[in-house]
Design a protein around this motif. Structure first.
Motif, PDB file in Angstrom:
ATOM      1  N   ARG A 135       0.829  -1.208   0.000  1.00 15.36           N
ATOM      2  CA  ARG A 135       0.000   0.000   0.000  1.00 15.36           C
ATOM      3  C   ARG A 135       0.866   1.261   0.000  1.00 15.36           C
ATOM      4  NH1 ARG A 135      -5.285  -1.251   3.852  1.00 15.36           N
ATOM      5  NH2 ARG A 135      -6.060  -3.016   2.594  1.00 15.36           N
ATOM      6  N   VAL A 136       2.010   1.199   0.679  1.00 15.50           N
ATOM      7  CA  VAL A 136       2.964   2.313   0.689  1.00 15.50           C
ATOM      8  C   VAL A 136       4.355   1.724   0.571  1.00 15.50           C
ATOM      9  CG1 VAL A 136       3.899   4.285   1.970  1.00 15.50           C
ATOM     10  CG2 VAL A 136       1.464   3.727   2.158  1.00 15.50           C
ATOM     11  N   VAL A 137       5.203   2.372  -0.232  1.00 12.22           N
ATOM     12  CA  VAL A 137       6.616   2.003  -0.326  1.00 12.22           C
ATOM     13  C   VAL A 137       7.436   3.191   0.162  1.00 12.22           C
ATOM     14  CG1 VAL A 137       8.526   1.363  -1.851  1.00 12.22           C
ATOM     15  CG2 VAL A 137       6.250   0.390  -2.224  1.00 12.22           C
ATOM     16  N   VAL A 138       8.259   2.948   1.169  1.00  4.93           N
ATOM     17  CA  VAL A 138       9.085   3.995   1.769  1.00  4.93           C
ATOM     18  C   VAL A 138      10.518   3.826   1.273  1.00  4.93           C
ATOM     19  CG1 VAL A 138      10.041   4.902   3.938  1.00  4.93           C
ATOM     20  CG2 VAL A 138       7.640   4.177   3.820  1.00  4.93           C
ATOM     21  N   CYS A 139      11.115   4.932   0.832  1.00  5.00           N
ATOM     22  CA  CYS A 139      12.497   4.921   0.360  1.00  5.00           C
ATOM     23  C   CYS A 139      13.277   6.003   1.103  1.00  5.00           C
ATOM     24  CB  CYS A 139      12.569   5.171  -1.141  1.00  5.00           C
ATOM     25  SG  CYS A 139      11.716   3.916  -2.126  1.00  5.00           S
ATOM     26  N   ALA A 140      14.545   5.721   1.350  1.00  4.79           N
ATOM     27  CA  ALA A 140      15.360   6.655   2.112  1.00  4.79           C
ATOM     28  C   ALA A 140      15.985   7.735   1.241  1.00  4.79           C
ATOM     29  CB  ALA A 140      16.457   5.891   2.857  1.00  4.79           C
ATOM     30  N   SER A 141      15.864   7.620  -0.073  1.00  5.54           N
ATOM     31  CA  SER A 141      16.473   8.609  -0.960  1.00  5.54           C
ATOM     32  C   SER A 141      15.662   8.740  -2.239  1.00  5.54           C
ATOM     33  CB  SER A 141      17.913   8.197  -1.311  1.00  5.54           C
ATOM     34  OG  SER A 141      17.914   7.041  -2.140  1.00  5.54           O
ATOM     35  N   ARG A 142      15.901   9.828  -2.955  1.00  2.00           N
ATOM     36  CA  ARG A 142      15.203  10.049  -4.225  1.00  2.00           C
ATOM     37  C   ARG A 142      15.603   9.016  -5.266  1.00  2.00           C
ATOM     38  NH1 ARG A 142      16.871  16.094  -5.264  1.00  2.00           N
ATOM     39  NH2 ARG A 142      18.773  15.209  -4.370  1.00  2.00           N
ATOM     40  N   ALA A 143      16.866   8.592  -5.236  1.00  2.00           N
ATOM     41  CA  ALA A 143      17.324   7.593  -6.204  1.00  2.00           C
ATOM     42  C   ALA A 143      16.580   6.275  -6.008  1.00  2.00           C
ATOM     43  CB  ALA A 143      18.831   7.386  -6.069  1.00  2.00           C
ATOM     44  N   LEU A 144      16.416   5.851  -4.753  1.00  2.00           N
ATOM     45  CA  LEU A 144      15.677   4.623  -4.479  1.00  2.00           C
ATOM     46  C   LEU A 144      14.209   4.771  -4.859  1.00  2.00           C
ATOM     47  CD1 LEU A 144      17.039   3.326  -1.051  1.00  2.00           C
ATOM     48  CD2 LEU A 144      17.359   2.310  -3.309  1.00  2.00           C
ATOM     49  N   ALA A 145      13.647   5.956  -4.619  1.00  2.00           N
ATOM     50  CA  ALA A 145      12.246   6.179  -4.974  1.00  2.00           C
ATOM     51  C   ALA A 145      12.031   6.038  -6.479  1.00  2.00           C
ATOM     52  CB  ALA A 145      11.806   7.564  -4.498  1.00  2.00           C
TER      53      ALA A 145
END
Length: 337
Positions: A135-145
């Protein structure tokens, strides 16, 4: 609210550094009044796949363990299902944990850290469905997002992992030296570091398959001792070939230390070249050495970069902000729309 955290790496005791930042996130959520349970390989049979040098390196060192992966996932899924009773949402750190999370049939939040994204790029047929069901994906950086969206994730949020901000920091040791903190393995760029730092004063805190390159390495140290290493250092180096987030860079910034890091993954999110640190291309020994020599030889530049880095850490990397954003993601997953 009740949250079940699934993770492939979590400290087994006070001196264990594995997954320490996940433990920090859990403790800060609990401080917000959230009821959090944790399932990690410390609580189920992992067949030697987890811990040690990390899952990827363990499998690389002993490829026969690949045959045990189905048993690992089955064991993880069973432990997750047992713990999920009464949970409002499952928050899975790293994609392998998300696979186990699907077995709970609870709303799923997936938090990506980098190595799992590289795995997903190699096996998109396996991990695309997992990300699409989150339902939600959390990423620690813009590159990962960006990588997560390319792999089919829908609701993607960038949430910087928090770091402790010391109330005050002292002056570094004289003469100045460079500090490396982290796993001593190929993906961390330590082979290039060994060559670039030859003859330079270098302290090393960490362990791993390439420890033989650093006879001065002291191994991993307890978390309450790590701050002293940052404070004594004049420069902290993060030479990674890939880095989803870069906790060490941000911890060094919180201590007001100038950082030399590679321009990969989540490191440019924290470090503005020439303002809060120096960025160099990955795998380029000459550029890395030049940056280290420049900072070791220029106390004024070190002080300017370190001061700006500490202010940036105060503003962007506090645990209060990280916990609030994570709690919002978990709540939204529980009650979408």
């Amino acid at each position: 609210m009740r949250v079940l955290v699934l993770t492939t790496s979590y400290p087994r005791d006070a001196g264990d550094v594995a997954g320490r930042f996940v433990q920090d996130a859990v403790e800060h959520l609990r401080a917000e009044g959230v009821e959090v349970a944790v399932v990690s390989p410390a609580s189920f049979r992992h067949f030697g796949i987890a811990y040690g040098d990390g899952i990827a390196n363990n499998l690389r060192a002993a490829p026969w363990r690949l045959l045990l992966l189905p048993l690992f996932f089955l064991s993880f899924a069973r432990a997750a299902r047992r713990a999920a009773g009464g949970a409002d949402v499952v928050h899975a750190h790293w994609l392998p944990s998300a696979v186990a999370g699907l077995a709970t049939r609870r709303p799923l939040v997936v938090q990506l850290w980098g190595t799992d994204v590289e795995l997903a790029k190699r096996l998109p047929w396996l991990f695309r469905p997992v990300l699409r069901r989150a339902r939600v994906v959390v990423c620690a950086s813009r590159a990962l997002a960006a990588d997560a969206r390319a792999l089919g994730a829908g609701d993607v949020r960038v949430i910087a992992s928090g770091v402790d901000i010391p109330a005050a920091v002292g002056e570094p040791d004289e003469p100045p030296h460079v500090l490396y903190v982290g796993r001593l393995s190929e993906e961390k760029g330590v082979r290039e570091l060994a060559e670039a730092a030859a003859g330079l004063p270098l302290a090393v805190v960490g362990d791993g398959p390439l420890r033989h390159l650093f006879p001065q390495a002291v191994g991993f140290v307890p978390r309450d001792e790590l701050g002293a290493y940052y404070e004594r250092a004049a420069v902290v180096v993060v030479p990674s070939r890939r880095e989803g987030y870069g906790v060490v860079a941000r911890e060094a910034m919180a201590h007001g230390r100038a950082v030399v890091a590679t321009r990969v993954g989540g490191l440019p999110d924290a470090i503005e070249d020439g303002v809060t640190g120096l960025l160099v291309p990955p795998c380029e020994v000459g550029a890395l050495r030049a940056a280290l020599e420049r900072l070791l030889g220029d106390a004024e530049l070190r002080a300017r970069l370190g001061s700006a880095a500490r202010e940036r850490a105060r503003a962007a990397f506090s645990w209060d902000a990280a916990a609030a954003a994570t709690l919002a993601a978990d709540r939204d997953a529980h009650t979408p729309g």
